[in-house]
Motif scaffolding. Sequence first.
Motif, PDB file in Angstrom:
ATOM      1  N   TYR A  15     -10.958   6.809   1.931  1.00  0.00           N
ATOM      2  CA  TYR A  15     -10.486   5.431   1.734  1.00  0.00           C
ATOM      3  C   TYR A  15     -11.507   4.613   0.945  1.00  0.00           C
ATOM      4  CZ  TYR A  15      -6.481   5.980   4.794  1.00  0.00           C
ATOM      5  OH  TYR A  15      -5.292   6.382   5.322  1.00  0.00           O
ATOM      6  N   HIS A  19       1.681   4.538  -2.810  1.00  0.00           N
ATOM      7  CA  HIS A  19       1.788   5.996  -2.633  1.00  0.00           C
ATOM      8  C   HIS A  19       3.154   6.476  -3.126  1.00  0.00           C
ATOM      9  CE1 HIS A  19      -1.881   6.731  -0.463  1.00  0.00           C
ATOM     10  NE2 HIS A  19      -1.564   5.965   0.551  1.00  0.00           N
ATOM     11  N   SER A  64      -2.472   3.456  -4.078  1.00  0.00           N
ATOM     12  CA  SER A  64      -1.999   2.665  -2.939  1.00  0.00           C
ATOM     13  C   SER A  64      -2.881   1.429  -2.736  1.00  0.00           C
ATOM     14  CB  SER A  64      -1.981   3.523  -1.681  1.00  0.00           C
ATOM     15  OG  SER A  64      -3.233   4.149  -1.483  1.00  0.00           O
ATOM     16  N   GLU A  82      -5.890   7.655  -2.499  1.00  0.00           N
ATOM     17  CA  GLU A  82      -5.669   6.258  -2.119  1.00  0.00           C
ATOM     18  C   GLU A  82      -5.865   5.291  -3.295  1.00  0.00           C
ATOM     19  OE1 GLU A  82      -4.511   5.355   0.878  1.00  0.00           O
ATOM     20  OE2 GLU A  82      -4.617   7.381   1.689  1.00  0.00           O
ATOM     21  N   HIS A  99       0.836  -1.201   0.000  1.00  0.00           N
ATOM     22  CA  HIS A  99       0.000   0.000   0.000  1.00  0.00           C
ATOM     23  C   HIS A  99       0.879   1.262   0.000  1.00  0.00           C
ATOM     24  CE1 HIS A  99      -3.608   2.402   1.390  1.00  0.00           C
ATOM     25  NE2 HIS A  99      -2.620   3.190   1.767  1.00  0.00           N
ATOM     26  N   GLU A 100       1.795   1.330   0.945  1.00  0.00           N
ATOM     27  CA  GLU A 100       2.643   2.532   1.037  1.00  0.00           C
ATOM     28  C   GLU A 100       3.523   2.675  -0.195  1.00  0.00           C
ATOM     29  OE1 GLU A 100       1.773   4.645   3.032  1.00  0.00           O
ATOM     30  OE2 GLU A 100       0.577   3.356   4.334  1.00  0.00           O
ATOM     31  N   TYR A 151      -6.847  13.925   7.198  1.00  0.00           N
ATOM     32  CA  TYR A 151      -8.088  13.282   6.758  1.00  0.00           C
ATOM     33  C   TYR A 151      -9.355  13.864   7.399  1.00  0.00           C
ATOM     34  CZ  TYR A 151      -5.375   9.654   4.407  1.00  0.00           C
ATOM     35  OH  TYR A 151      -4.522   8.975   3.576  1.00  0.00           O
TER      36      TYR A 151
HETATM   37 ZN    ZN Z   1      -2.780   5.239   2.080  1.00  0.00          ZN
END
Ligand code: ZN
Length: 678
Positions: free
Chosen positions: A612, A471, A500, A497, A467-468, A605
Amino acid sequence: MNNPLLAISTLPAFSKIKAEHVEPAIDKIITDNRTGLESLLKNSTQPDWDNLIQPLEEMEDRLNKIWSPVRHMNSVVNSEELREAYNLCLPKLSEYGTEMGQNKQLYKAYKAIAESNQYSMLDSAQKRTIQNALRDFHLSGVDLTDEKKQRYKEIAQRLTELSAKFEENVLDATQAWEKQCLKKTDLEGLPNSALEMASQTAEQREKEGWILTLEFPSYNAVITYADDRSLREEIYKAYTTRASDQGDNPDWDNSSIIEEMLALRHEVAQLLGFNNYVERSLATKMAETPLQVMEFLIDLAGKSRPQALEEMQEVSRFAKGVLGLDEVYAWDIPYISEKMKGTYFDLSQEDLKPYFPVNKVVAGLFKLVQRLYGITIKEKEGVDTWHPDVRFYEIFEPNGELKAQFYFDLYARPKKRGGAWMDECIARMQTGEGVQIPVAYMTCNSTPPVGDNPALFTHNEVITLFHEFGHGLHHMLTRIGRPSVSGISGVEWDAVELPSQFMENWCWEREALDMFAEHHETHKKLPESLYQKLMGSKNFQTAMQMVRQLEFSLFDLRIHHEYQAKDGARIQEILNEVRNEVAVIIPPDFNRFQHGFSHIFGGGYAAGYYSYKWAEVLSADAYARFEEEGLFNRQVGEDFLHTIIEVGGSRDAMDSFKAFRGREPKIDALLRHCGMAA
Ligand code: ZN
């Protein structure tokens, strides 16, 4: 005089950066930038890109390059001195930012460029930079009266301070708690890897026996495996009351910080002419109205809650029938769920870990993106970092040209903020001298190596890393050379997102797993039987996870939407209402999850946690094209790279999505991936 921060031209010299360098460096740059701006405005009677915006972007870039390592070190090698220096700079940076945003002369200059003949000649990234800037001037209060401008400035400063204090309290409360166990029998049920980690922690702290902490790998092992119910309850209580009125130390209580932040966010939104902070938040996002977001979340809740209720009933049935537990408490659920996985799928997280040694996972991740996008990644030794565990890598284009660089800081350790994130070290920028290549930090809090073994990741930790890295690729593979809209900059936050969450899908594909899952001792690939068990468990409790994310999203949306000065923030009240509507697990009264909800009180956020799920519609639908046309179809990989990753914030996220998919996004793929009917 010899300030390593002021010497930064490429990579920061982390080992030389000390707390005492921070404030003088920031003071110097801010002063330089103020003088620089003044002379730019004086000299550009006919402002254009080259005589105003380009030099301004370069000034901002210099400030970012210096502040980025400070912000980063404050998060990953926190100390009293650094924290103090960091906090001294926050109000100065906030004041400087507001001053720029409220500078009427500068605003007029941007407007003049937007209305000039030159504008149509600019490229799309330049146009986007100007349009975003014009929008942001309004959002910084450029149109307000002097009195209101002043109030805006005060609020912005105070919010920055409160947000930093929120994070400090969570970190301090996390670090302060430890539990020493002197008998191994107290830790019955914990797998060997967790026992060894706890004993290693004890050794590091020069104590006897085993030490449990609230760092995630330790907390997670206890809450998932400890047979001793009271131990699970104890660690659950410690974890979910961190930085709250229910916690151990009133100095770290975030209650009044949360209250004040919501009041100030509401005030600033109204100052700018919005009805509430959700409207302010959506001014820069894909979603258009609070109602649209609310309906999106409620729709998903309607689709997932019946299944989530069934899943929860199954937990209760299993607890009673198999484990003899008549009542199920919040601290039992991960434990029961793990036992259910063992029974239903014959699978334990521990069975998988030997197949995910860190070096293989990282090498496999690099191989995967090479296959998808044609880039190669090589480690570079001897680069100055902030901790011996940190690794440094370089990305090369297919033609061998250096494209980007990044740091990996993967393991949990003391003085490091929890969670996982990607941050910019350096942004891609076109200058008179050529292209400045982007640099990223990728930070996780995975299980550290224990003894002589390599670090062995859980499947969840693998997913987090992917995931990271998604990004990171968004930041690093950009082709846009205008830093305000290159990489993730300028991308609508509810679309950020996409790259990611897209990467997470690969952690479930046999063909991809074969690139990195290899037993650390036998060097065997993941056996088919184990893979089948993993796939069997993929959608286990998926609706329960969905409603949990919806609970967080609705809570975040509603506290910002319904705020009324006369009633205060009504935090617990709204949280309880949301839970009654969508949750299937009602936590105990002492639970103060919100006091550690860093995404919305410490990070970016706020009134945007729904991002998300919003972006997951996009990422699932984008991934579906790979499923339809071939996972390793070169054309699809190239298209994804060119239409989504490389363009960064230089155009609307919706336009990028449509360029890749040929149509607007649909929710079907997300539901299908979660095993839910459309
Ligand atoms: Zn993320």
